[in-house]
Design a protein around this motif. Sequence first.
Motif, PDB file in Angstrom:
ATOM      1  N   VAL A 288       0.863  -1.187   0.000  1.00 54.96           N
ATOM      2  CA  VAL A 288       0.000   0.000   0.000  1.00 54.96           C
ATOM      3  C   VAL A 288       0.894   1.231   0.000  1.00 54.96           C
ATOM      4  O   VAL A 288       1.819   1.339   0.808  1.00 54.96           O
ATOM      5  N   ASP A 289       0.658   2.163  -0.922  1.00 59.31           N
ATOM      6  CA  ASP A 289       1.605   3.264  -1.088  1.00 59.31           C
ATOM      7  C   ASP A 289       1.172   4.582  -0.454  1.00 59.31           C
ATOM      8  O   ASP A 289       1.948   5.532  -0.415  1.00 59.31           O
ATOM      9  N   LYS A 290      -0.069   4.653   0.046  1.00 55.82           N
ATOM     10  CA  LYS A 290      -0.521   5.900   0.667  1.00 55.82           C
ATOM     11  C   LYS A 290      -0.954   5.704   2.119  1.00 55.82           C
ATOM     12  O   LYS A 290      -1.563   6.600   2.706  1.00 55.82           O
ATOM     13  N   GLU A 291      -0.655   4.550   2.671  1.00 55.68           N
ATOM     14  CA  GLU A 291      -1.013   4.221   4.051  1.00 55.68           C
ATOM     15  C   GLU A 291      -2.515   4.302   4.301  1.00 55.68           C
ATOM     16  O   GLU A 291      -2.962   4.424   5.439  1.00 55.68           O
ATOM     17  N   ASP A 292      -3.309   4.226   3.218  1.00 54.71           N
ATOM     18  CA  ASP A 292      -4.763   4.333   3.352  1.00 54.71           C
ATOM     19  C   ASP A 292      -5.459   2.978   3.297  1.00 54.71           C
ATOM     20  O   ASP A 292      -6.689   2.904   3.346  1.00 54.71           O
ATOM     21  N   GLY A 293      -4.681   1.907   3.183  1.00 59.85           N
ATOM     22  CA  GLY A 293      -5.243   0.566   3.157  1.00 59.85           C
ATOM     23  C   GLY A 293      -5.882   0.160   1.853  1.00 59.85           C
ATOM     24  O   GLY A 293      -6.449  -0.923   1.747  1.00 59.85           O
ATOM     25  N   VAL A 294      -5.781   0.997   0.830  1.00 62.12           N
ATOM     26  CA  VAL A 294      -6.463   0.752  -0.437  1.00 62.12           C
ATOM     27  C   VAL A 294      -5.567  -0.036  -1.394  1.00 62.12           C
ATOM     28  O   VAL A 294      -4.410   0.344  -1.611  1.00 62.12           O
ATOM     29  N   PRO A 295      -6.066  -1.121  -2.000  1.00 61.50           N
ATOM     30  CA  PRO A 295      -5.266  -1.848  -2.991  1.00 61.50           C
ATOM     31  C   PRO A 295      -4.988  -0.979  -4.206  1.00 61.50           C
ATOM     32  O   PRO A 295      -5.821  -0.159  -4.602  1.00 61.50           O
TER      33      PRO A 295
ATOM     34  N   MET B  95      -7.340 -13.085  -0.598  1.00 63.19           N
ATOM     35  CA  MET B  95      -6.499 -11.892  -0.512  1.00 63.19           C
ATOM     36  C   MET B  95      -5.836 -11.795   0.852  1.00 63.19           C
ATOM     37  O   MET B  95      -6.346 -12.274   1.859  1.00 63.19           O
ATOM     38  N   GLU B  96      -4.713 -11.126   0.856  1.00 63.99           N
ATOM     39  CA  GLU B  96      -3.847 -11.033   2.029  1.00 63.99           C
ATOM     40  C   GLU B  96      -4.543 -10.451   3.260  1.00 63.99           C
ATOM     41  O   GLU B  96      -5.594  -9.813   3.178  1.00 63.99           O
ATOM     42  N   MET B  97      -3.918 -10.648   4.411  1.00 65.70           N
ATOM     43  CA  MET B  97      -4.405 -10.144   5.696  1.00 65.70           C
ATOM     44  C   MET B  97      -4.759  -8.667   5.582  1.00 65.70           C
ATOM     45  O   MET B  97      -3.921  -7.827   5.262  1.00 65.70           O
ATOM     46  N   THR B  98      -6.032  -8.359   5.870  1.00 64.32           N
ATOM     47  CA  THR B  98      -6.577  -7.029   5.678  1.00 64.32           C
ATOM     48  C   THR B  98      -7.115  -6.514   7.004  1.00 64.32           C
ATOM     49  O   THR B  98      -7.962  -7.152   7.636  1.00 64.32           O
ATOM     50  N   GLY B  99      -6.621  -5.355   7.434  1.00 65.36           N
ATOM     51  CA  GLY B  99      -6.952  -4.845   8.751  1.00 65.36           C
ATOM     52  C   GLY B  99      -8.369  -4.331   8.879  1.00 65.36           C
ATOM     53  O   GLY B  99      -8.865  -3.622   8.004  1.00 65.36           O
ATOM     54  N   VAL B 100      -9.017  -4.681   9.994  1.00 64.73           N
ATOM     55  CA  VAL B 100     -10.360  -4.166  10.253  1.00 64.73           C
ATOM     56  C   VAL B 100     -10.300  -2.782  10.896  1.00 64.73           C
ATOM     57  O   VAL B 100     -11.320  -2.094  10.997  1.00 64.73           O
ATOM     58  N   GLU B 101      -9.114  -2.379  11.326  1.00 67.51           N
ATOM     59  CA  GLU B 101      -8.868  -1.049  11.862  1.00 67.51           C
ATOM     60  C   GLU B 101      -7.477  -0.610  11.409  1.00 67.51           C
ATOM     61  O   GLU B 101      -6.600  -1.460  11.186  1.00 67.51           O
ATOM     62  N   PRO B 102      -7.226   0.708  11.293  1.00 64.76           N
ATOM     63  CA  PRO B 102      -5.890   1.169  10.854  1.00 64.76           C
ATOM     64  C   PRO B 102      -4.755   0.620  11.722  1.00 64.76           C
ATOM     65  O   PRO B 102      -3.733   0.163  11.206  1.00 64.76           O
ATOM     66  N   ASP B 103      -4.926   0.651  13.039  1.00 66.55           N
ATOM     67  CA  ASP B 103      -3.880   0.152  13.934  1.00 66.55           C
ATOM     68  C   ASP B 103      -3.951  -1.355  14.129  1.00 66.55           C
ATOM     69  O   ASP B 103      -3.193  -1.920  14.911  1.00 66.55           O
TER      70      ASP B 103
ATOM     71  N   ARG C  12      -3.396  -3.330  11.599  1.00 65.81           N
ATOM     72  CA  ARG C  12      -2.553  -3.894  10.541  1.00 65.81           C
ATOM     73  C   ARG C  12      -1.158  -4.203  11.083  1.00 65.81           C
ATOM     74  O   ARG C  12      -0.719  -3.616  12.062  1.00 65.81           O
ATOM     75  N   ILE C  13      -0.446  -5.089  10.401  1.00 60.32           N
ATOM     76  CA  ILE C  13       0.940  -5.364  10.784  1.00 60.32           C
ATOM     77  C   ILE C  13       1.772  -4.111  10.548  1.00 60.32           C
ATOM     78  O   ILE C  13       2.528  -3.666  11.417  1.00 60.32           O
ATOM     79  N   THR C  14       1.630  -3.535   9.348  1.00 61.51           N
ATOM     80  CA  THR C  14       2.313  -2.283   9.023  1.00 61.51           C
ATOM     81  C   THR C  14       1.333  -1.362   8.301  1.00 61.51           C
ATOM     82  O   THR C  14       0.261  -1.789   7.849  1.00 61.51           O
ATOM     83  N   ASN C  15       1.715  -0.105   8.165  1.00 56.20           N
ATOM     84  CA  ASN C  15       0.869   0.859   7.456  1.00 56.20           C
ATOM     85  C   ASN C  15       0.852   0.615   5.948  1.00 56.20           C
ATOM     86  O   ASN C  15       0.119   1.291   5.228  1.00 56.20           O
ATOM     87  N   GLN C  16       1.640  -0.329   5.479  1.00 59.29           N
ATOM     88  CA  GLN C  16       1.645  -0.675   4.057  1.00 59.29           C
ATOM     89  C   GLN C  16       0.715  -1.858   3.749  1.00 59.29           C
ATOM     90  O   GLN C  16       0.716  -2.383   2.641  1.00 59.29           O
ATOM     91  N   ASP C  17      -0.080  -2.243   4.737  1.00 59.81           N
ATOM     92  CA  ASP C  17      -1.014  -3.357   4.555  1.00 59.81           C
ATOM     93  C   ASP C  17      -2.394  -2.864   4.136  1.00 59.81           C
ATOM     94  O   ASP C  17      -2.760  -1.703   4.364  1.00 59.81           O
ATOM     95  N   LEU C  18      -3.166  -3.783   3.573  1.00 60.87           N
ATOM     96  CA  LEU C  18      -4.527  -3.465   3.155  1.00 60.87           C
ATOM     97  C   LEU C  18      -5.437  -3.264   4.359  1.00 60.87           C
ATOM     98  O   LEU C  18      -5.177  -3.764   5.458  1.00 60.87           O
ATOM     99  N   GLY C  19      -6.529  -2.522   4.127  1.00 65.21           N
ATOM    100  CA  GLY C  19      -7.523  -2.300   5.170  1.00 65.21           C
ATOM    101  C   GLY C  19      -8.921  -2.292   4.586  1.00 65.21           C
ATOM    102  O   GLY C  19      -9.114  -2.113   3.379  1.00 65.21           O
ATOM    103  N   LEU C  20      -9.892  -2.499   5.455  1.00 63.76           N
ATOM    104  CA  LEU C  20     -11.291  -2.484   5.036  1.00 63.76           C
ATOM    105  C   LEU C  20     -12.128  -1.889   6.171  1.00 63.76           C
ATOM    106  O   LEU C  20     -13.067  -2.485   6.663  1.00 63.76           O
ATOM    107  N   TRP C  21     -11.743  -0.657   6.563  1.00 64.50           N
ATOM    108  CA  TRP C  21     -12.414  -0.010   7.689  1.00 64.50           C
ATOM    109  C   TRP C  21     -13.317   1.153   7.287  1.00 64.50           C
ATOM    110  O   TRP C  21     -13.964   1.757   8.121  1.00 64.50           O
TER     111      TRP C  21
END
Length: 347
Positions: free
Chosen positions: A29-36, A57-65, A67-76
């Motif tokens: 993730v290139d903008k730390e926004d969790g968006v693919p 699809m890879e481990m996707t965070g249910v909350e910003p914090d 995630r393993i890192t800020n470069q991971d996907l999210g769905l919050w």
Amino acid sequence: MSKIQTSFSVKDLNLKNRIVMPPMCQFSVDKEDGVPNDWHFVHYVSRAIGGTGLIIMEMTGVEPDGRITNQDLGLWNDSQIPSYKKIIEEVHKFDCKIGIQIAHAGRKAEDASQPVGPSNIPVEVIPEETKNGVLTPPRSLETKEIKRIILSFKEAAERAIKAGFDTIELHGAHGYLIHQFMSPSINNRTDEFGNLSKFGVEIIKAVKSVMPEGMPLIMRISAIEYIDGGYDLEHSLKIAEEFKTAGVDIFHISTGGEGLPGKRKPLNTPGYQTPFARKFKEHLNLPVIAVGRLENPQIAESVLSNEDADLVAVARGMLNDPYWAMHAIKEIYKEVKPPKQYKRAIR
């Protein structure tokens, strides 16, 4: 008979073959926004073109914090949905099904200013396997915070359904938050969530409450822990019984991940986790996915033919070769039907 190319169905999920691409974090993730982004689009669509039956699809965070890192996907939040939908729609064009693994990293959240967990017990990790070489000790979650995280899983599942995913996987393995709550070595709570299965059960129930009746729920679980004093197979099977009752339809069987291995270490040899998959299949009478060094097509086929598992997940093999599925089917069956654009090379 060979099985790797045979179809498989669970509820309304109908797969063209027994090959699964398991979740593998891309940290892209290139903008730390969790968006693919374009990387994720190409990464997943190429494996669909390559013949995979099911992509998770890879481990996707249910909350910003979470995630393993800020470069991971999210769905919050809902603004993240369209980028997932774009990937899903393209993957579906190649008769491939796609799911998403939703999770919270808990005490293994490397970029969280204050990681959290069931307790304040820190995790010991191999420094080179983390971004910064160290992990901030966690803070023990308050009961009301736990209930908020359960709601975050439910809301992430709702977004996954809106995006068009075919299935959802909960990450209950590898030392992340659900695993942390089910581990006697990590969870020392004295409130209701000191019950080692309760957090996982409540998440399963919350997610199932918003899933279509025909959509199966997958749970990834570590069958054993490797830390000294870690739990064994008997413990994970007992917990899994409660997860099954709560609504899990498929178990995805891995091991470890909770911290530095002690005297008991992973073998890391071809098929080393397959015996655990078989135990889960026999004990729970549910479909299971085997994973762990199955990149040799003959070994993957033997797991299926021996009925050790119903599906085989190939991780590093697919990182190495986006068309692993087609190549494996060709090796086992001596023929394969590639996309017309590749017939000159793969036949």
